[in-house]
Design a protein around this motif. Structure first.
Motif, mmCIF file in Angstrom:
data_model
loop_
_atom_site.group_PDB
_atom_site.id
_atom_site.type_symbol
_atom_site.label_atom_id
_atom_site.label_comp_id
_atom_site.label_asym_id
_atom_site.label_seq_id
_atom_site.Cartn_x
_atom_site.Cartn_y
_atom_site.Cartn_z
ATOM 1 N N PRO A 159 0.686 -6.772 3.591
ATOM 2 C CA PRO A 159 0.762 -7.409 4.914
ATOM 3 C C PRO A 159 1.704 -6.665 5.866
ATOM 4 O O PRO A 159 2.736 -7.187 6.286
ATOM 5 N N SER A 160 1.346 -5.435 6.180
ATOM 6 C CA SER A 160 2.131 -4.639 7.122
ATOM 7 C C SER A 160 1.174 -3.813 7.967
ATOM 8 O O SER A 160 0.189 -3.272 7.458
ATOM 9 N N PHE A 161 1.471 -3.705 9.258
ATOM 10 C CA PHE A 161 0.586 -2.970 10.156
ATOM 11 C C PHE A 161 0.908 -1.473 10.174
ATOM 12 O O PHE A 161 0.141 -0.694 10.730
ATOM 13 N N TYR A 162 2.014 -1.069 9.554
ATOM 14 C CA TYR A 162 2.393 0.343 9.578
ATOM 15 C C TYR A 162 1.340 1.254 8.934
ATOM 16 O O TYR A 162 1.001 2.309 9.495
ATOM 17 N N PRO A 163 0.792 0.923 7.744
ATOM 18 C CA PRO A 163 -0.250 1.796 7.187
ATOM 19 C C PRO A 163 -1.469 1.904 8.091
ATOM 20 O O PRO A 163 -2.058 2.991 8.223
ATOM 21 N N ARG A 277 -9.623 -6.371 11.250
ATOM 22 C CA ARG A 277 -9.383 -6.618 9.828
ATOM 23 C C ARG A 277 -7.958 -7.086 9.581
ATOM 24 O O ARG A 277 -7.731 -8.032 8.810
ATOM 25 N N TYR A 278 -7.000 -6.463 10.229
ATOM 26 C CA TYR A 278 -5.611 -6.875 10.025
ATOM 27 C C TYR A 278 -5.381 -8.277 10.569
ATOM 28 O O TYR A 278 -4.703 -9.093 9.947
ATOM 29 N N ALA A 279 -5.944 -8.570 11.736
ATOM 30 C CA ALA A 279 -5.748 -9.891 12.340
ATOM 31 C C ALA A 279 -6.353 -10.994 11.478
ATOM 32 O O ALA A 279 -5.790 -12.087 11.365
ATOM 33 N N VAL A 280 -7.483 -10.711 10.841
ATOM 34 C CA VAL A 280 -8.154 -11.721 10.026
ATOM 35 C C VAL A 280 -7.496 -11.883 8.665
ATOM 36 O O VAL A 280 -7.280 -12.999 8.184
ATOM 37 N N MET A 281 -7.156 -10.777 8.033
ATOM 38 C CA MET A 281 -6.703 -10.822 6.646
ATOM 39 C C MET A 281 -5.206 -11.011 6.485
ATOM 40 O O MET A 281 -4.746 -11.540 5.469
ATOM 41 N N PHE A 282 -4.413 -10.582 7.469
ATOM 42 C CA PHE A 282 -2.971 -10.564 7.250
ATOM 43 C C PHE A 282 -2.175 -11.355 8.281
ATOM 44 O O PHE A 282 -0.983 -11.155 8.414
ATOM 45 N N SER A 283 -2.830 -12.219 9.007
ATOM 46 C CA SER A 283 -2.061 -13.120 9.867
ATOM 47 C C SER A 283 -1.482 -14.209 8.975
ATOM 48 O O SER A 283 -2.218 -15.056 8.454
ATOM 49 N N PRO A 284 -0.175 -14.203 8.726
ATOM 50 C CA PRO A 284 0.400 -15.147 7.752
ATOM 51 C C PRO A 284 0.407 -16.577 8.293
ATOM 52 O O PRO A 284 0.788 -16.824 9.434
ATOM 53 N N HIS A 285 -0.055 -17.500 7.438
ATOM 54 C CA HIS A 285 -0.046 -18.924 7.791
ATOM 55 C C HIS A 285 0.919 -19.716 6.912
ATOM 56 O O HIS A 285 1.243 -20.866 7.236
ATOM 57 N N TYR A 286 1.373 -19.105 5.798
ATOM 58 C CA TYR A 286 2.233 -19.814 4.860
ATOM 59 C C TYR A 286 3.375 -18.906 4.421
ATOM 60 O O TYR A 286 3.314 -17.688 4.560
ATOM 61 N N MET A 295 2.343 -15.434 3.296
ATOM 62 C CA MET A 295 1.103 -15.606 2.550
ATOM 63 C C MET A 295 -0.013 -15.982 3.522
ATOM 64 O O MET A 295 0.177 -16.785 4.439
ATOM 65 N N HIS A 296 -1.193 -15.395 3.292
ATOM 66 C CA HIS A 296 -2.344 -15.686 4.140
ATOM 67 C C HIS A 296 -2.997 -17.010 3.750
ATOM 68 O O HIS A 296 -3.454 -17.769 4.603
ATOM 69 N N ASP A 297 -3.047 -17.288 2.440
ATOM 70 C CA ASP A 297 -3.636 -18.532 1.933
ATOM 71 C C ASP A 297 -2.711 -19.141 0.892
ATOM 72 O O ASP A 297 -1.813 -18.469 0.349
ATOM 73 N N LYS A 298 -2.943 -20.399 0.597
ATOM 74 C CA LYS A 298 -2.227 -21.045 -0.493
ATOM 75 C C LYS A 298 -2.705 -20.477 -1.823
ATOM 76 O O LYS A 298 -3.811 -19.961 -1.932
#
Length: 309
Positions: A159-163, A277-286, A295-298
């Motif tokens: 979960p990092s945008f640097y790569p 892809r980053y916005a969908v997969m790695f926007s942390p909600h938890y 964490m993206h999901d529980k």
């Protein structure tokens, strides 16, 4: 969009001509230093004349790999249909002679660290890619054999945008490099023989390319620091090897695609896909209740392994 892409050659030429005189046909000058890269290089002792048949059987001298040369003189022979530019080079006071400038370009590299790096990387980058790809495949096979998770760019990312920024910047640099090679190759040849790392001392196009290389270096350092802060040491090394393989693959793809028109469609598509892809997969909600990791999901924490509900 298509009309804008068709204007790119004109835009490249306009930017290349800003604050610079038209490039000379000969990228090097008298007293420039070169290193022989071919196994052998044949020089003719006699100065070439306009009667080429008179110099066809001139005595010759052979130079070998890693011999140091200096440009002594450049002359023009319009009657030579193969190459009208002849260059006199010297290894020492006793060893000197003439050859066509195209042959010199194929057989020698400027005696400058930047030029040597460009030559080495351009000559061997495909083999670098194969070696890194082999290491990544072995790591994946080892992890799967032990039923361990394998952090990998795109497939199992962090979960990092640097790569992602590193990959997008590399794709942009490769496309820009391919565009320079396609539209203004003489400008790149001039830079190859007289390189500099200062982007402000170059034409806008070359300056933008050198600035992107500096940005790549900064992003690489930031990415390495981010990876080691998010993953254990062994997983960090595995992830960085996979990132290196993807970077080399992107360089090969975009440096080739940039020589064709579809490369200019591929680059914006890559930007849109990577950002989405980053916005969908790695926007942390938890957040993990034990270690505080995003964490993206529980479920199971990717860092400490704690189960959350």
């Amino acid at each position: 969009m298509y009309k804008l892409i068709r204007l790119l050659p004109l835009l490249m030429l306009l930017l290349a001509s800003c604050h610079e005189e038209p490039a000379s046909r000969v990228p090097f000058g008298v007293n420039d230093n070169l290193i022989v890269t071919s196994d052998s290089l044949v020089l003719q002792y006699q100065r070439p004349t306009h009667n080429l048949s008179a110099t066809a059987s001139a005595d010759s001298v052979v130079l070998f790999r890693k011999d140091a040369l200096v440009i002594a003189q450049v002359t023009l022979i319009p009657e030579d249909e193969a190459d009208s530019i002849w260059v006199k080079v010297a290894r020492d006071q006793q060893t000197m002679g003439w050859l066509r400038h195209k042959e010199l370009l194929r057989s020698a590299v400027p005696d400058d660290p930047i030029s040597k790096f460009i030559f080495t990387f351009s000559d061997c980058h495909f083999w670098y890619f194969l070696c890194v790809a082999a290491v990544v495949i072995l790591l994946i096979a080892y992890r799967w054999a032990r039923h361990e998770s394998f952090p990998c760019v795109i497939l199992h990312d962090i979960p990092s945008f640097y790569p992602t920024m590193l990959l997008l910047t590399l794709c942009t640099s490769a496309s820009l490099y391919a565009s320079i090679q396609r539209f203004v190759p003489a400008m790149w040849l001039q830079y190859y023989f007289h390189p500099t790392l200062n982007p402000f001392a170059l034409t806008p196009v070359l300056g933008l390319f050198v600035a992107s290389v500096w940005l790549l270096l900064v992003l690489l350092i930031a990415t390495i620091d981010e990876v080691f802060s998010l993953l254990p040491p062994m997983q960090s090394l595995s992830y960085l090897f996979s990132l290196m393989g993807i970077c080399l693959a992107c360089y090969l793809i975009f440096s080739v695609a940039g020589t064709y028109m579809f490369g200019y469609f591929l680059l914006p598509v890559s930007y849109v896909f990577a950002t989405w892809r980053y916005a969908v997969m790695f926007s942390p909600h938890y957040l993990c209740g034990r270690c505080g990791a995003k964490m993206h999901d529980k479920g199971k924490c990717p860092l400490c392994g704690a189960e959350t509900e």
